[in-house]
Write a protein that holds these residues in place. Structure first.
Motif, PDB file in Angstrom:
ATOM      1  N   GLU A 621      45.925  30.847  37.062  1.00 35.77           N
ATOM      2  CA  GLU A 621      45.243  29.774  37.786  1.00 35.77           C
ATOM      3  C   GLU A 621      44.390  28.940  36.839  1.00 35.77           C
ATOM      4  N   PHE A 623      41.067  27.698  35.377  1.00 41.55           N
ATOM      5  CA  PHE A 623      39.806  28.442  35.296  1.00 41.55           C
ATOM      6  C   PHE A 623      38.759  27.588  34.604  1.00 41.55           C
ATOM      7  N   ASP A 639      35.165  35.124  39.151  1.00 42.25           N
ATOM      8  CA  ASP A 639      36.410  34.924  39.903  1.00 42.25           C
ATOM      9  C   ASP A 639      36.231  34.148  41.204  1.00 42.25           C
ATOM     10  N   SER A 640      35.018  33.707  41.494  1.00 42.97           N
ATOM     11  CA  SER A 640      34.859  32.802  42.638  1.00 42.97           C
ATOM     12  C   SER A 640      35.284  31.404  42.212  1.00 42.97           C
ATOM     13  N   LEU A 641      35.302  30.482  43.167  1.00 45.69           N
ATOM     14  CA  LEU A 641      35.738  29.124  42.859  1.00 45.69           C
ATOM     15  C   LEU A 641      34.553  28.243  42.513  1.00 45.69           C
ATOM     16  N   ARG A 654      38.861  28.624  38.893  1.00 52.63           N
ATOM     17  CA  ARG A 654      38.373  29.985  39.040  1.00 52.63           C
ATOM     18  C   ARG A 654      37.305  30.237  37.972  1.00 52.63           C
ATOM     19  N   HIS A 714      39.577  33.381  51.522  1.00 52.19           N
ATOM     20  CA  HIS A 714      40.397  33.459  50.310  1.00 52.19           C
ATOM     21  C   HIS A 714      41.679  34.210  50.633  1.00 52.19           C
ATOM     22  N   GLU A 743      48.058  31.239  45.278  1.00 47.69           N
ATOM     23  CA  GLU A 743      46.661  31.625  45.458  1.00 47.69           C
ATOM     24  C   GLU A 743      46.007  30.566  46.349  1.00 47.69           C
ATOM     25  N   SER A 801      36.818  36.629  47.261  1.00 49.21           N
ATOM     26  CA  SER A 801      37.929  36.674  46.302  1.00 49.21           C
ATOM     27  C   SER A 801      38.311  38.087  45.904  1.00 49.21           C
TER      28      SER A 801
END
Length: 892
Positions: A621, A623, A639-641, A654, A714, A743, A801
Motif C-alpha cells: 500500500e 505509506f 498502520d493507521s491512515l 498508511r 477498516h 485494502e 486497522s
C-alpha cells in the motif's frame, strides 16, 4: 499444439539505469512462458538481478494490454488511426504553427524509438517541443556535466565503485533503487574492509547497511556541504594546483563562493543540520583518500537547485584532479533503463541529436545530415512548462509515449486537467488502462518489454541490445514504426523510410561521427565505428561503452584521463556555487517537508511491476514514513491512515512511524496511481517549482500538513476477479497469484455489511455458497464465498486497522477444496495452519515471509544473514532484503 522453444536470448532489463543483462529462455511461445536469469558475462551485473528483474516473466501476459488502435474509444485499423494522428497534427500546425504540437517521451523507449521521434519533431515538423520523463530524474546532471565538461559525459564506470577507497553515496538509496550496483559496492567492501562508505541522506535508508559514516543532512543543503568540502581542501593545501592550471578554469571564483558560503566546518554543520564531528570526518576522509568516488542520484537531481548541487560535487573532484582515473570521479546514477540513450539522440527539449545543442553550427550540421531544412531553431518547452502550455491551450495536440504524466508529474491534478481540455491527446503504450490513457483521443498499442528490439544505454555509457523474446501481442507495433508512418503521411517520406531498428541505429551511429572525427573529437558521443554494421552484426552486438570511434573495436572505459575536455579550450570549468534552500517555505499551515522516492520492488507507476504478484507483497500500500514525535502530535498510530495535504492536492497513506525519518519530515513513495488506489497518488501534492537551468522539478521538498484520517471502519477483500470498489474513501488494489486483494477503509458507515458484501462478492453462478459472521456491537464482520468447495472471495471488516494477517488467507486460494476446519478458520479470522501464516513478504525474489524467517531463526538458532540464506534462500539473489533480515536477527 503449443509452440515450444528452448532458445536462450540475451537482452537487457527494463527497469533502472544499472542496465543489467538478462538471459531469457523462451519455454513456450503460445503461453508466453519465459524463464529469466541474470546474464553471467554481462559487465553491468555479472549474473545478478534484483527482485524486479527476476520477476519480469510475470509481466509478459495479456492482463491490461492495449491490443488494438482506438480512436475516440472505438477500435479501428492501424491505417485509420495513423491517418487520424497525421491529419490532426497537420490541421493544428496549419492553423497555429508547429509550436502548437508536442511529444512527451520516456526513458522506457529504446534509443531507436527516441531517435525517430526527435528527427520527426525537431527536424521535420520544426519544433523542439519534445521532452521526456527523464527530465524528472537526471536533467540536472546533464546541466552539471555540460557546464563542467562541455558536454554530457559520465566520466567513469561501475568498476570505479569497486576500486575506490572511499565511496560517497549522496541523495541515493542505492540499495533499493540500484540494487545491483549496491551489491557490487558491498562485495568490494567485504573484500577490502578498509574501504570507506559514506551515505548522505535525510532518511536513514537500507543503503546505510554498509555505511561507515551516515550524514542525515537537512533536505536541500547538499551544495553547502560540498562547498564546505572544497573550502576545507583549499585551506589544508589539498588542491591539485598543477591539474587546475593545466586542465581547468574557474577555480578562483569557485573557491571564493565556497569560502563565502561554507567557509568552515561550524558553518557547514549549522547549515546542513549535522554534527561538526560528522562533517569533519567526511572532509578528512576525502582529503586523505585519493581514490574517491561521489555517487549521486535523485536526491541531488530532483531539486530547484539540482544543477548547482551537481557542479558543487564536480568542483571537488576537479580541484583534486580525481577524475578519469580508476577508482575516482563523480558518478551520476540514472533512474531509467534508457535515460542516457534518450540524451544521446536529443530526447530533451533543449538538445539536438548526438549530443549537439541549439547552437547555429549544430543546427546547421544536423539539418544537412537529415536533409531537414525546416529544423527547429531554438529549444522547446521542458516537461513542466510543456504541460502548462497544454493547460493554457498553447499546445493543441500532444503525443505521449510510454509514460504516465497524469501520475508522475508534479501538481499532477493540473496535468490531468490540462489533458482533459486538450483537443488531441495521443497515447502510445503497451498498457490499456492508465491514468493518462483515460484522457486519450487516440490510443496506439506499443510493444512491451520482451517484444521490443533495439538498444539502451546504462549509467556507465554502456550500450546493450534489448532483444525480442516473443511475438507482439495483438496488433502492437514498435513506436519507431508508428512515428515513421505518421512522418510519411505528413509528407516527409524520404526522412522516414526506415524498415528496421537496425537501419535507424546505423543512421544514429553515422550522425554521431558526422564532422566529429577521431582526431578532432569535437563531441564526446561517437559510435561511428558501428555506422556500417550489417543486420547480423547488429543482432549480435555485444555490450560496449561509448565512445567507439571509427577503426576502433573496443569502447572507452573512462574519459578525461588525459585532462582533455569538450570545451572550446579543452579545459574543464569549475563554477562558483551559491547554494540555495529548497523553494517553498514551511508555515503554520504546512509545517512539514515532504520527500518522495522509489521503493524496493516497484517501478515508476506500477503499470508493469504491479502485474507481478511477487512484487506486491513486501509493500502493498501507499505509506507515509513519519517520525514518532510528529505522529504523536497528530494522534496517528502505526498502520493507521494518514492524510497528507499541500496547497496543490491530497493523498491518503498508511502511517509508518519510524525514527529513520527526521522530525519535521515525511516520506511517501511515487508509485501508486488512480488505477490502483483511491487516493494514493503523490503527484498531486508536489510543488511544481523547477531548477532554472535544468527544468527538473523539486520532488524532494514540498510543504505539507498531515492529519489522522478518521476512518469509520477498516477492512480487506480477496477475490478471484477484479471488483468495483469505487465510492469508498480508501481502497488499494493489489495483484496476487490467484486473486485480487483490496485494502479498504471508509469514513462513512455502511449500514448493512451483509448486503454490501454479497453484492460485491457473489456472482450468482451454480453451486455458489455463502458464509458470514457478524458482531455489530464490536464492529466486526467476516464473509466468504465458495463455488464447488473452492474459495472465490472473502471479506474482513473491523473498527480499526488491527485485522488478520493476509498471507494465510492468500494461501487458501491455492486449495482446490477447503476443509471444514479451513472454513472455520476463515470465519474465526485465525489460521489453523500456522505454517501457511508466512507473514509479510521480506524477500521478494524467493517469496519468503517475515513469520517464516522469525520461526526459522528461532528453531534453527541462526545467528547470521548467511545462515538464513542457506536455510531459506532469502537474501541470496539481489540482497535488497538483507537489512531487514539483519533487523529480524537483531530483534530475536
Amino acid at each position: 499444439m503449443s509452440a515450444q522453444c528452448a532458445s536462450n536470448i540475451h537482452t537487457t532489463c527494463a527497469y533502472c539505469g544499472v542496465g543489467c543483462g538478462i538471459t531469457a529462455e523462451v519455454v513456450d511461445v503460445d503461453t508466453r512462458q519465459v524463464k529469466i536469469k541474470g546474464q553471467s558475462d554481462h559487465p553491468a551485473n555479472f549474473g545478478r538481478l534484483c527482485s524486479k528483474g527476476t520477476a519480469l516473466a510475470e509481466t509478459l501476459g495479456a492482463e491490461n494490454r492495449l491490443l488494438h488502435p482506438l480512436v475516440d474509444g472505438q477500435q479501428v485499423s492501424w491505417e485509420s488511426a495513423l491517418d487520424q494522428v497525421a491529419q490532426r497534427f497537420m490541421a493544428v500546425i496549419d492553423e497555429h504553427g508547429p509550436d502548437a504540437v508536442a511529444f512527451y517521451l520516456s526513458g522506457q523507449l529504446l534509443t531507436e524509438d527516441y531517435y525517430v521521434a526527435n528527427k520527426l519533431m525537431k527536424g521535420f515538423i520544426g519544433t523542439a517541443n519534445v521532452d521526456t520523463n527523464s527530465r524528472l530524474c537526471m536533467s540536472s546532471s546533464v546541466v552539471g556535466h555540460k557546464r563542467a565538461f562541455g558536454t554530457d559525459t559520465v566520466p567513469g564506470n561501475y568498476e570505479d565503485l569497486e576500486q575506490a577507497d572511499l565511496v560517497i553515496l549522496t541523495g541515493s538509496n542505492t540499495a533499493w533503487c540500484h540494487p545491483i550496483v549496491f551489491q557490487r559496492i558491498k562485495a568490494a567492501k567485504k573484500l577490502r574492509p578498509e574501504m570507506k562508505v559514506v551515505v548522505i541522506d535525510p532518511r536513514r535508508t537500507a543503503t546505510c547497511e554498509i555505511a561507515d559514516l551516515y550524514l542525515p543532512v537537512k533536505p536541500g543543503t547538499d551544495a553547502f556541504l560540498f562547498n564546505g568540502l572544497l573550502s576545507y581542501l583549499s585551506r589544508l593545501g589539498s588542491i591539485d594546483y598543477e591539474y587546475l592550471e593545466r586542465h581547468t578554469e574557474g577555480f578562483g571564483s569557485a573557491i571564493k563562493a565556497a569560502n563565502e558560503t561554507a567557509g568552515d566546518i561550524v558553518t557547514v554543520a549549522l547549515k546542513c543540520g549535522l554534527k561538526e564531528a560528522e562533517v569533519a570526518t567526511l572532509f578528512d576522509w576525502f582529503r586523505r583518500t585519493e581514490k574517491s568516488v561521489s555517487v549521486y542520484s535523485q536526491g541531488i537531481n530532483q531539486s530547484s537547485s539540482g544543477s548547482d548541487k551537481v557542479n558543487a560535487i564536480i568542483n571537488c573532484h576537479l580541484a583534486t584532479g580525481r577524475i578519469g582515473k580508476p577508482g575516482m570521479g563523480p558518478f551520476s546514477l540514472t533512474g531509467q533503463p534508457n535515460a542516457m540513450g534518450g540524451r544521446e539522440v536529443g530526447g530533451l527539449a533543449n538538445q539536438l541529436a548526438a549530443h549537439m545543442d541549439f547552437e547555429p553550427e549544430d543546427i546547421e550540421r544536423v539539418s544537412r545530415f537529415w536533409n531537414a531544412p525546416n529544423i527547429a531553431q531554438k529549444a522547446g518547452l521542458k516537461a513542466v512548462d510543456l504541460f502548462e502550455a497544454v493547460a493554457e491551450g498553447r499546445i493543441k495536440a500532444v503525443w505521449i509515449m510510454g509514460t504516465n504524466p497524469a501520475v508522475s508529474l508534479p501538481n499532477a491534478n493540473r496535468v490531468a486537467q490540462a489533458l482533459s481540455r486538450c483537443a488531441t491527446v495521443i497515447v502510445s503504450d503497451c498498457i490499456h488502462h492508465t491514468d493518462t490513457a483515460e484522457y486519450a483521443n487516440i490510443l496506439l498499442p506499443a510493444l512491451g518489454w520482451g517484444e521490443k528490439d533495439g538498444t539502451v544505454t546504462n549509467s556507465e555509457r554502456r550500450i546493450s541490445r534489448q532483444r525480442a523474446l516473443l511475438p507482439p501481442m495483438g496488433e502492437a507495433r514498435p513506436d519507431w514504426w508508428a512515428l515513421c508512418e505518421v512522418g510519411r503521411r505528413m509528407g516527409y517520406k524520404e526522412g522516414f523510410n526506415f524498415q528496421s531498428s537496425h537501419e535507424i541505429f546505423i543512421e544514429h551511429a553515422a550522425l554521431s561521427g558526422f564532422e566529429n572525427s577521431p582526431d578532432d573529437r569535437l563531441r564526446d558521443f561517437n559510435i561511428a565505428a558501428l555506422s556500417d554494421i550489417s543486420p547480423q552484426q547488429y543482432d549480435q552486438l555485444q555490450p560496449f561503452q561509448w565512445p567507439l570511434y571509427k577503426q576502433e573495436t573496443t569502447g572507452t572505459s573512462r574519459l578525461f584521463a588525459d585532462g582533455q575536455y569538450f570545451t572550446s579550450n579543452r579545459k574543464a570549468r569549475l563554477l562558483p556555487i551559491i547554494p540555495s534552500l529548497p523553494k517553498g517555505e514551511l508555515s503554520e499551515e504546512y509545517p512539514l517537508s515532504l520527500n518522495t522516492g522509489r521503493i524496493r520492488d516497484q517501478w515508476h507507476t506500477m503499470t508493469r511491476t504491479g502485474l507481478a504478484p511477487q512484487l506486491n507483497q513486501h509493500i502493498a500500500e501507499p505509506f507515509c514514513e513519519i517520525h514518532p514525535d510528529d505522529a504523536a502530535a497528530i494522534n496517528v498510530e502505526q498502520d493507521s491512515l494518514i492524510r497528507i495535504s499541500s496547497s496543490y492536492g491530497k493523498m491518503l497513506a498508511r502511517a509508518q512511524i519510524t525514527d529513520t525519518q527526521q522530525p519535521g519530515q515525511l516520506f511517501v513513495p511515487m508509485h501508486w496511481t488512480g488505477q490502483l488506489s483511491s487516493a494514493g497518488r503523490m503527484g498531486p501534492l508536489i510543488n511544481p517549482v523547477t531548477d532554472p537551468f535544468s527544468g527538473q522539478p523539486e520532488s524532494k521538498h514540498t510543504p505539507v500538513k498531515a492529519e489522522a484520517f478518521a476512518a469509520n471502519w477498516h477492512g480487506f477483500v480477496f477475490s478471484r476477479k477484479p471488483l468495483e470498489v469505487e465510492g469508498i474513501a480508501y481502497w488499494v488494489k493489489i495483484r496476487g497469484r490467484q486473486f485480487y486483494r483490496y485494502e479498504l477503509a471508509g469514513d462513512a458507515a455502511i449500514e448493512n455489511f451483509s448486503h454490501w458484501s454479497r453484492k460485491l462478492l457473489l456472482s450468482g453462478v451454480p453451486h455458489e455458497e455463502w458464509q458470514e459472521y457478524s458482531d455489530p456491537s464490536a464492529g466486526k464482520y467476516r464473509a466468504a464465498a465458495f463455488v464447488d468447495g473452492k474459495l472465490t472471495g472473502c471479506l474482513f471488516i473491523a473498527p480499526d486497522s488491527q485485522l488478520p494477517e493476509r498471507s494465510w488467507l492468500a494461501s487458501m486460494f491455492d486449495a482446490e477444496n477447503l476443509t471444514d476446519k479451513d472454513r472455520l478458520s476463515l470465519l474465526a479470522g485465525i489460521p489453523m495452519n500456522q505454517a501457511a501464516n508466512t507473514g509479510k513478504t521480506v524477500c521478494a525474489c524467493f517469496g519468503v515471509g517475515e513469520n517464516t524467517i522469525r520461526n526459522t531463526i528461532q528453531q534453527q538458532q541462526l545467528n547470521s544473514v548467511e545462515a538464513i540464506g542457506k536455510c531459506l534462500n532469502a537474501g541470496t539473489n539481489c540482497g535488497s532484503c538483507i537489512p531487514e533480515l539483519q533487523a529480524l536477527l537483531d530483534a530475536q
